[in-house]
Write a protein that holds these residues in place. Structure first.
Motif, PDB file in Angstrom:
ATOM      1  N   THR A 128       0.829  -1.213   0.000  1.00 10.45           N
ATOM      2  CA  THR A 128       0.000   0.000   0.000  1.00 10.45           C
ATOM      3  C   THR A 128       0.864   1.265   0.000  1.00 10.45           C
ATOM      4  O   THR A 128       0.578   2.223  -0.716  1.00 10.45           O
ATOM      5  N   THR A 129       1.939   1.236   0.771  1.00 13.38           N
ATOM      6  CA  THR A 129       2.882   2.368   0.790  1.00 13.38           C
ATOM      7  C   THR A 129       3.475   2.568  -0.609  1.00 13.38           C
ATOM      8  O   THR A 129       3.630   3.699  -1.082  1.00 13.38           O
ATOM      9  N   THR A 130       3.781   1.469  -1.271  1.00  7.89           N
ATOM     10  CA  THR A 130       4.355   1.529  -2.624  1.00  7.89           C
ATOM     11  C   THR A 130       3.378   2.188  -3.601  1.00  7.89           C
ATOM     12  O   THR A 130       3.783   2.975  -4.461  1.00  7.89           O
ATOM     13  N   ALA A 148      -7.462   2.455  -6.605  1.00  5.57           N
ATOM     14  CA  ALA A 148      -8.629   1.610  -6.302  1.00  5.57           C
ATOM     15  C   ALA A 148      -8.354   0.815  -5.029  1.00  5.57           C
ATOM     16  O   ALA A 148      -7.355   0.100  -4.951  1.00  5.57           O
ATOM     17  N   ALA A 149      -9.238   0.940  -4.036  1.00  3.64           N
ATOM     18  CA  ALA A 149      -9.092   0.202  -2.774  1.00  3.64           C
ATOM     19  C   ALA A 149      -9.755  -1.169  -2.915  1.00  3.64           C
ATOM     20  O   ALA A 149     -10.846  -1.412  -2.397  1.00  3.64           O
ATOM     21  N   SER A 150      -9.071  -2.078  -3.631  1.00  6.81           N
ATOM     22  CA  SER A 150      -9.670  -3.398  -3.903  1.00  6.81           C
ATOM     23  C   SER A 150      -9.300  -4.459  -2.877  1.00  6.81           C
ATOM     24  O   SER A 150      -9.588  -5.636  -3.087  1.00  6.81           O
ATOM     25  N   ASP A 151      -8.667  -4.050  -1.776  1.00  6.74           N
ATOM     26  CA  ASP A 151      -8.563  -4.964  -0.639  1.00  6.74           C
ATOM     27  C   ASP A 151      -9.750  -4.625   0.257  1.00  6.74           C
ATOM     28  O   ASP A 151      -9.646  -3.827   1.183  1.00  6.74           O
ATOM     29  N   THR A 152     -10.889  -5.206  -0.061  1.00  8.02           N
ATOM     30  CA  THR A 152     -12.133  -4.858   0.657  1.00  8.02           C
ATOM     31  C   THR A 152     -12.388  -5.796   1.832  1.00  8.02           C
ATOM     32  O   THR A 152     -13.424  -5.720   2.474  1.00  8.02           O
ATOM     33  N   ARG A 154     -10.549  -6.106   4.584  1.00 13.29           N
ATOM     34  CA  ARG A 154     -10.238  -5.527   5.888  1.00 13.29           C
ATOM     35  C   ARG A 154     -10.526  -4.029   5.847  1.00 13.29           C
ATOM     36  O   ARG A 154     -10.048  -3.328   4.950  1.00 13.29           O
ATOM     37  N   ALA A 155     -11.276  -3.558   6.831  1.00 19.51           N
ATOM     38  CA  ALA A 155     -11.545  -2.119   6.914  1.00 19.51           C
ATOM     39  C   ALA A 155     -10.235  -1.353   7.019  1.00 19.51           C
ATOM     40  O   ALA A 155     -10.060  -0.282   6.442  1.00 19.51           O
ATOM     41  N   GLY A 156      -9.275  -1.943   7.749  1.00 16.47           N
ATOM     42  CA  GLY A 156      -7.972  -1.301   7.932  1.00 16.47           C
ATOM     43  C   GLY A 156      -7.242  -1.061   6.624  1.00 16.47           C
ATOM     44  O   GLY A 156      -6.528  -0.066   6.469  1.00 16.47           O
ATOM     45  N   ALA A 157      -7.425  -1.974   5.673  1.00 24.31           N
ATOM     46  CA  ALA A 157      -6.745  -1.837   4.378  1.00 24.31           C
ATOM     47  C   ALA A 157      -7.313  -0.649   3.610  1.00 24.31           C
ATOM     48  O   ALA A 157      -6.571   0.112   2.977  1.00 24.31           O
ATOM     49  N   ILE A 158      -8.642  -0.478   3.666  1.00 23.71           N
ATOM     50  CA  ILE A 158      -9.287   0.639   2.966  1.00 23.71           C
ATOM     51  C   ILE A 158      -8.825   1.960   3.593  1.00 23.71           C
ATOM     52  O   ILE A 158      -8.481   2.911   2.889  1.00 23.71           O
ATOM     53  N   GLU A 159      -8.765   1.976   4.927  1.00 27.70           N
ATOM     54  CA  GLU A 159      -8.304   3.190   5.630  1.00 27.70           C
ATOM     55  C   GLU A 159      -6.861   3.521   5.268  1.00 27.70           C
ATOM     56  O   GLU A 159      -6.512   4.681   5.043  1.00 27.70           O
ATOM     57  N   ASN A 167      -2.760  11.849   1.463  1.00 28.33           N
ATOM     58  CA  ASN A 167      -1.450  12.483   1.677  1.00 28.33           C
ATOM     59  C   ASN A 167      -0.824  12.937   0.370  1.00 28.33           C
ATOM     60  O   ASN A 167      -0.226  14.012   0.285  1.00 28.33           O
ATOM     61  N   VAL A 168      -0.931  12.090  -0.636  1.00 23.19           N
ATOM     62  CA  VAL A 168      -0.288  12.376  -1.921  1.00 23.19           C
ATOM     63  C   VAL A 168      -1.146  13.348  -2.742  1.00 23.19           C
ATOM     64  O   VAL A 168      -0.640  14.124  -3.538  1.00 23.19           O
ATOM     65  N   GLY A 169      -2.467  13.283  -2.516  1.00 23.76           N
ATOM     66  CA  GLY A 169      -3.377  14.186  -3.221  1.00 23.76           C
ATOM     67  C   GLY A 169      -3.959  13.586  -4.487  1.00 23.76           C
ATOM     68  O   GLY A 169      -4.050  14.247  -5.522  1.00 23.76           O
ATOM     69  N   VAL A 170      -4.343  12.304  -4.411  1.00 22.15           N
ATOM     70  CA  VAL A 170      -5.015  11.687  -5.565  1.00 22.15           C
ATOM     71  C   VAL A 170      -6.352  11.092  -5.130  1.00 22.15           C
ATOM     72  O   VAL A 170      -6.563  10.800  -3.955  1.00 22.15           O
ATOM     73  N   LYS A 171      -7.230  10.918  -6.099  1.00 17.77           N
ATOM     74  CA  LYS A 171      -8.568  10.370  -5.848  1.00 17.77           C
ATOM     75  C   LYS A 171      -8.481   8.888  -5.495  1.00 17.77           C
ATOM     76  O   LYS A 171      -7.691   8.150  -6.082  1.00 17.77           O
ATOM     77  N   ILE A 172      -9.322   8.506  -4.533  1.00 19.28           N
ATOM     78  CA  ILE A 172      -9.423   7.073  -4.208  1.00 19.28           C
ATOM     79  C   ILE A 172     -10.835   6.608  -4.523  1.00 19.28           C
ATOM     80  O   ILE A 172     -11.799   7.288  -4.219  1.00 19.28           O
ATOM     81  N   ILE A 173     -10.930   5.451  -5.169  1.00 17.59           N
ATOM     82  CA  ILE A 173     -12.234   4.835  -5.429  1.00 17.59           C
ATOM     83  C   ILE A 173     -12.369   3.682  -4.444  1.00 17.59           C
ATOM     84  O   ILE A 173     -11.520   2.786  -4.413  1.00 17.59           O
ATOM     85  N   LYS A 174     -13.418   3.725  -3.612  1.00 16.84           N
ATOM     86  CA  LYS A 174     -13.581   2.667  -2.606  1.00 16.84           C
ATOM     87  C   LYS A 174     -15.053   2.364  -2.386  1.00 16.84           C
ATOM     88  O   LYS A 174     -15.915   3.223  -2.576  1.00 16.84           O
ATOM     89  N   HIS A 175     -15.333   1.132  -2.013  1.00 11.71           N
ATOM     90  CA  HIS A 175     -16.671   0.707  -1.591  1.00 11.71           C
ATOM     91  C   HIS A 175     -16.538   0.297  -0.130  1.00 11.71           C
ATOM     92  O   HIS A 175     -15.440   0.300   0.425  1.00 11.71           O
ATOM     93  N   GLN A 176     -17.647  -0.085   0.487  1.00  9.49           N
ATOM     94  CA  GLN A 176     -17.483  -0.456   1.894  1.00  9.49           C
ATOM     95  C   GLN A 176     -16.841  -1.836   2.037  1.00  9.49           C
ATOM     96  O   GLN A 176     -16.788  -2.609   1.090  1.00  9.49           O
ATOM     97  N   LYS A 177     -16.383  -2.108   3.258  1.00  5.23           N
ATOM     98  CA  LYS A 177     -15.757  -3.384   3.592  1.00  5.23           C
ATOM     99  C   LYS A 177     -16.680  -4.528   3.183  1.00  5.23           C
ATOM    100  O   LYS A 177     -17.889  -4.453   3.358  1.00  5.23           O
ATOM    101  N   GLY A 178     -16.084  -5.575   2.613  1.00  2.26           N
ATOM    102  CA  GLY A 178     -16.858  -6.753   2.247  1.00  2.26           C
ATOM    103  C   GLY A 178     -17.460  -6.696   0.850  1.00  2.26           C
ATOM    104  O   GLY A 178     -18.029  -7.668   0.371  1.00  2.26           O
ATOM    105  N   SER A 179     -17.323  -5.540   0.181  1.00  2.00           N
ATOM    106  CA  SER A 179     -17.867  -5.458  -1.179  1.00  2.00           C
ATOM    107  C   SER A 179     -16.941  -6.166  -2.165  1.00  2.00           C
ATOM    108  O   SER A 179     -15.851  -6.600  -1.811  1.00  2.00           O
TER     109      SER A 179
END
Length: 320
Positions: A128-130, A148-152, A154-159, A167-179
């Motif tokens: 994720t840092t990479t 894209a936050a496709s590690d759905t 774990r809530a922690g992964a999306i966060e 921090n970097v200033g780019v858009k994130i596309i995410k759904h809720q946990k478990g999607s």
């Protein structure tokens, strides 16, 4: 070349022989009758440096083959010759050609499409840092990435990935946990197309609950998001473990390249030497510290110099 690299790296791990594996050869005066002993010692150094067995064997064999039929009179010539044969062996192993990601972005841009990159690897390797680092890297080059936050799972992964995107200033596309992870990836690709963004970076799970198969999930995300690049992110410090993980992902979903994190702290160098050779895919970037700017495009010449440098001191912080 391969041998050289590995040798050098291994020795630097001990901190005794300055200049890594190569100095190990250079510090001795080798005579013809000593060559086999030196090669055996070299192979042991490589294995202790977490170099994959098949790679260590290849390096040693390559040096042996290079020396057959060479009549060298003076022992200092033998020492030099063995050193350079080793360097050549290592160079061959670490020089796997591949297109740069920047060139690929430009090619896709010419077609009016975003470059879609899917990142795979076990949790805890700095995946994720990479992704945050690469978003920052390409933002600074004038492109607009989306994550894209496709590690759905774990809530922690999306966060975590949201934190880096913010921090970097780019858009994130995410759904809720478990999607559905593949749906998130699909939405991110559609968003990039609609907004004219040139790069989609897809984070994926590195572990699953027992009832879900990780590789099946990766295959599904790949099928739906149709990435141009599947990149395995491995932790350089884990050496053989990273090489084995890369092998498994490659067998399951056919990865295109590798990013090694914590390469600054990879004192032995086993991973950087082994991973490309074992899966025959190029290393594309190296993570070399904790900050968002601490990433560099892989350069086999630079890596060779690291492996054979005169100085062991690496004053770069470990990557988070």
């Amino acid at each position: 070349r391969n041998k050289d690299d590995k040798q050098k790296e291994d020795i630097s791990a001990d901190g005794e022989a300055k200049g890594g594996i190569f100095s190990f050869v250079r510090e001795k005066t080798i005579q013809e009758k000593h060559v086999d002993d030196i090669l055996f010692e070299l192979e042991m150094e490589l294995l202790q440096g977490d170099v994959a067995m098949e790679v260590a064997t290849e390096v040693v064999e390559n040096v042996k083959q290079n020396r057959i039929g060479k009549k060298i009179k003076r022992s200092n010539d033998i020492t030099e010759y063995t050193y350079y044969a080793l360097k050549d062996a290592v160079e061959e192993i670490i020089s796997i050609p591949g297109k740069s990601m920047t060139d690929m972005i430009e090619e896709k841009k010419a077609q009016g499409e975003p470059l879609v990159v899917m990142f795979v690897g076990i949790n805890g390797t700095g995946k994720t840092t990479t992704i945050g680092k690469l978003a920052n890297y390409y933002l600074k080059k004038g492109y607009t990435p989306v994550i894209a936050a496709s590690d759905t799972f774990r809530a922690g992964a999306i966060e975590q990935v949201t934190y880096h995107a913010d921090n970097v200033g780019v858009k994130i596309i995410k759904h809720q946990k478990g999607s559905d992870p593949a749906a998130v990836a699909y939405d991110a690709v559609e968003h990039a197309r609609a907004q004219g963004k040139e790069l989609v970076l897809i984070d994926t799970a590195g572990r699953m609950q027992t009832n879900t198969n990780l590789m099946d999930e990766m295959k599904k995300i790949k099928r739906v998001s149709k990435p141009d690049l599947v990149i395995f992110v491995g932790d350089a410090i884990t050496g053989n473990d990273a090489t084995e993980q890369a092998r498994k992902f490659n067998e399951a979903i056919d990865i295109d390249g590798v990013i090694l994190t914590k390469a600054d702290a990879d004192s032995k160098g086993g991973a950087s030497l082994s991973i490309g050779y074992v899966i025959q895919k190029p290393i594309m970037f190296l993570g070399v510290g904790q900050g968002y700017d601490d990433i560099m495009e892989y350069d086999s010449e630079w890596m060779l110099n690291q492996l054979f440098s005169e100085d062991d001191e690496v004053a770069v912080e470990d990557e988070a």
